[in-house]
Design an enzyme around this catalytic site. Structure first.
Site, short mmCIF file in Angstrom:
data_model
loop_
_atom_site.label_atom_id
_atom_site.label_comp_id
_atom_site.label_asym_id
_atom_site.label_seq_id
_atom_site.Cartn_x
_atom_site.Cartn_y
_atom_site.Cartn_z
N LYS A 1 -0.55 -11.21 -3.51
CA LYS A 1 0.86 -10.63 -4.21
C LYS A 1 2.00 -11.67 -3.77
CE LYS A 1 -0.80 -5.97 -5.19
NZ LYS A 1 -0.73 -4.71 -4.76
N GLU B 1 -2.54 11.19 28.79
CA GLU B 1 -3.61 12.17 28.57
C GLU B 1 -4.78 11.91 29.51
OE1 GLU B 1 -3.66 11.60 24.43
OE2 GLU B 1 -5.38 10.14 24.28
N GLY C 1 0.92 -1.25 0.12
CA GLY C 1 0.15 0.00 -0.17
C GLY C 1 0.89 1.31 0.22
N ILE D 1 -0.31 0.42 13.60
CA ILE D 1 -0.50 1.97 13.16
C ILE D 1 -1.91 2.23 12.77
CG2 ILE D 1 0.40 3.59 11.31
CD1 ILE D 1 2.46 2.25 13.17
N TYR E 1 6.55 13.40 19.39
CA TYR E 1 7.65 14.14 18.78
C TYR E 1 7.98 15.31 19.65
CZ TYR E 1 4.95 11.54 14.96
OH TYR E 1 4.35 10.56 14.15
N HIS F 1 -8.88 11.24 20.36
CA HIS F 1 -8.55 9.99 20.63
C HIS F 1 -9.75 9.21 21.14
CE1 HIS F 1 -3.88 10.38 20.86
NE2 HIS F 1 -4.13 10.38 19.73
#
Lengths: 317, 388
Positions: A69, A235, A44, A122, A185, A273
């Site tokens: 595949k 959080e 993908g 992910i 990050y 979230h």
């Protein structure tokens, strides 16, 4: 690589000594230069882009899975029809799940069944009850899941499974664990600018039902000789961060620096979230930070001061 | 995703949960017809809005004649209902549920949730029905039964009997309770619900168990699997700005302040709001543009944030991983030019393609206020609204 069976139906979890749980923990925190990584949903667009980035970072991507595949080649690596094939033929022990959310639970189950030890999910938007079933299946198996809805896991300079920008990370001795990707990050960039690198940075994801929790990750950092201190970024919603602080007070030999996002969040609203919702007095950011402070965590009140706090805590110890 | 009481009951009825006879009406006349069709001599007319506490706000009325049913329907429909759970302005009522009134002997509570600690579907039951479950848990913690359901076996009959016995649903009520619990669980599981609540679950006419009031909500990530649930969505119950935002793949929540926020990632979006608050400012909204934000998506974010008349400055805080700063910058420039934005715009870009993004912004010659980091961005935003 170790002895690899060619019998496709043999239980792959018995194959490779590298997967032995004890050894795995001692070798690193979750992933390292010896990890043999596959991406599910390999061909993908997203997976391709992030696999290329991971390869540039030195990650040992041994192939990927796209049903139908199998037998072809992508990014100069073999494509398999099933995760079992990737385990048996390429010795895969880590998988990044990049398939769309409606198919993600099936992909995770497949990775668990095939004996993959570290599964990084992910995919964002997996139905909650799908994850309830995945967690049930996990009881009888030896895999560890990170996510869903995580930016991934990175051991800087060695292995990256995720979507984070690698250039902000640098090898070092601080472990990082967070629910949020971009806030991870932010914290890491602050640390790196003060020359505090990371041993491993782990995203556990923003969903209410997730794999590894803060305690699981703290435990691994506590056991890891290359980690000196841990930054924990949580959080609003749930009690995971406070549970982790309680565990740390009893067990942790290393300082923990903590931040909870959402002091300005309104009650009862889902802040992006699925798991970030204040449902009572105990899961506001303020209440969690106060409790964590009581339990000995170095709590940072301003998200802009995470790096500075790491710096002062490490200089003190 | 929340649905109305009448929709919940329609759904539960199809799974075999006993609910009162009744139907929804959108006018005085149809309310009267429904009452006549149901028959009997006593009805209840219930306002259909997503907020709870309707009884306290005068949205649940008893009627002793068909005329009275019509009168109540006329009174409720087309008016705003204020309850302890709505804003002070209340909510506009479009429909009422007309049901036969019940002769209630005893009230119980029965609910299903997804427990974050157990990480399982969890059944909650109590012999003290009719009030808020948090209230019951606080005042009679011993009267609340909680049980996590193992997804491998579901909710077997013996567990239902155990729960029924604990809350006193014994004798001829026990088999009814078992059937009802299993039907509710099946509905919850088969439709990917997040919450189901029957309160009160009542014993009526001495020996019959009935779901007198019921509420359910569903997993927004799974409703696409069930067109019939998707059709239950009532856009009138949602903030139009939030609906529009979600249509553009943006996650927007309106707040009370004056600094508009456009951020990527839920955690960073919250931390940005927190940083503004720490500088004695007030965020106007939460907005997460998500991953892979195109220039169009960024421009849409500006449009939605600026619909709030309180917004006096806009802070764009992007830490790009999966995103690209150059795309974001293009979107910002587009928005500035097409929307004639006069409010100060504070920009903090970091991460993937940061240099390219910065270059696009500088080249545009537009009067951005540049910030180096999160703290700087929050301070400059608060200064921008204070100095106006």
């Amino acid at each position: 690589m170790q002895m690899i069976s060619t019998t496709p139906h043999e239980n792959p979890s018995t194959l490779s000594p590298i997967c032995n749980h004890q050894e795995f923990i001692i070798m690193s925190v979750f992933i390292n230069k010896d990890s043999r990584v596959i991406y599910q949903g390999f061909t993908g667009q997203h997976a391709t882009f992030h696999a290329e980035e991971a390869i540039k970072h030195g990650t040992n991507i041994v192939g990927g899975v796209t049903p139908g595949k199998g037998g072809s080649t992508h990014l100069e690596r073999p494509v398999f029809d099933t995760v079992s094939d990737a385990v048996v033929q390429a010795g895969a022990d880590v998988s990044g799940i990049f398939v769309p959310p409606q198919f993600a639970a099936d992909a995770i189950l497949e990775a668990i069944e095939a004996g993959i030890k570290t599964i990084v999910v992910i995919a964002d938007g997996i139905p909650v009850q799908d994850m309830v079933r995945v967690k049930r299946y996990l009881i009888e198996h030896d895999s560890m899941i990170f996510g869903p809805n995580t930016a991934g896991v990175i051991t800087p300079g060695e292995c990256k499974v995720g979507i984070m920008p690698a250039n902000i990370y640098q090898p070092g001795r601080v472990g990082v664990v967070s629910r949020s990707g971009t806030l991870n990050y932010e914290a890491v960039a602050q640390m790196t600018s003060l020359d505090h690198g990371q041993s491993t940075s782990v995203g556990i994801g923003g969903d209410p039902i997730n794999g590894a929790n803060f305690v699981d990750v703290l435990q691994a950092f506590n056991d890891d000789p290359d980690t000196e201190a841990v930054v924990l970024i949580g959080e609003i919603g749930g009690t995971q961060e406070v549970d982790a602080a309680e565990w740390a007070k009893e067990n942790m030999e290393k300082p923990v620096i903590g931040f909870i996002a959402g002091v300005s969040a309104p009650v009862g609203r889902r802040m992006g979230h699925a798991g970030a919702i204040i449902s009572g007095e105990a899961d506001t950011a303020e209440a969690k930070m106060n409790r964590m402070e009581e339990l000995g965590v170095h709590v940072v009140r301003n998200p802009a001061n995470i790096g500075e706090t790491v710096d002062s805590v490490l200089k003190r110890s | 995703m929340n649905i109305h009481e009448y929709q919940t009951k329609e759904l539960l009825r199809s799974f075999g949960v006993p609910v009162p006879d009744g139907r929804v009406a959108d006018s005085e006349a149809s309310a009267g017809i429904i009452a006549e069709e149901i028959g009997g001599d006593r009805w209840v007319v219930k306002a259909q809005i997503h907020a709870g506490g309707r009884g306290k706000g005068g949205g649940v009325l008893l009627a002793d004649s068909v005329d009275e049913v019509r009168k109540h329907a006329d009174h409720i429909i087309g008016n705003r209902l204020i309850t302890p759970q709505t804003s002070a302005a209340g909510k506009m009522v479009q429909r009422v549920l007309v049901e036969s009134a019940q002769n209630i002997n005893r009230e119980y509570y029965l609910g299903l949730i997804i427990d974050r600690v157990a990480q399982r579907i969890t059944i909650i039951a109590s012999a003290s029905g009719g009030m808020d479950i948090e209230e019951i848990a606080r005042t009679h913690p011993d009267k609340v039964v909680r049980l996590a359901v193992d997804p491998a076996v579901g909710l077997p009959e013996f567990l239902c009997r155990k729960i029924a016995a604990r809350i006193g649903l014994t004798g001829s009520l026990m088999p009814q309770a078992v059937k009802l619990m299993r039907s509710l669980y099946r509905c919850f599981r088969d439709k990917d619900a997040l919450m189901a609540e029957i309160n009160p679950l009542a014993v009526v006419n001495g020996d019959k168990l009935l779901a007198v009031d019921a509420k359910m909500s569903f997993d927004g990530n799974a409703v696409h699997r069930y067109p019939e649930i998707t059709n239950y969505r009532d856009f009138d119950e949602e903030d139009p700005k939030e609906v529009e935002a979600s249509g553009h793949g943006l996650n927007y929540i309106a707040l009370d302040g004056n600094v508009g926020c456009i951020v990527n990632g839920a955690g960073l979006a919250m931390a940005t709001m927190d940083a503004i608050t720490l500088h004695d400012g007030a965020p106007a909204n939460f907005l997460d543009v998500g991953g892979g934000a195109s220039p169009e998506k960024i421009a849409n974010a500006f449009r939605i944030v600026r619909k709030d008349p309180n917004v006096k400055a806009i802070l764009l805080n992007i830490f790009a991983g999966i995103n690209r700063c150059d795309w974001v910058a293009e979107g910002v420039v587009q928005a500035m030019q097409k929307q004639a934005i006069s409010e100060p715009v504070i920009v903090r870009l970091s991460g993937t393609n940061y240099e390219l993004g910065q270059e696009i912004l500088k080249k545009s010659g537009l009067p951005f206020i540049y910030a180096d980091d999160l703290d700087d961005a929050a301070r400059k935003s608060v200064n921008a609204v204070t100095n106006l």
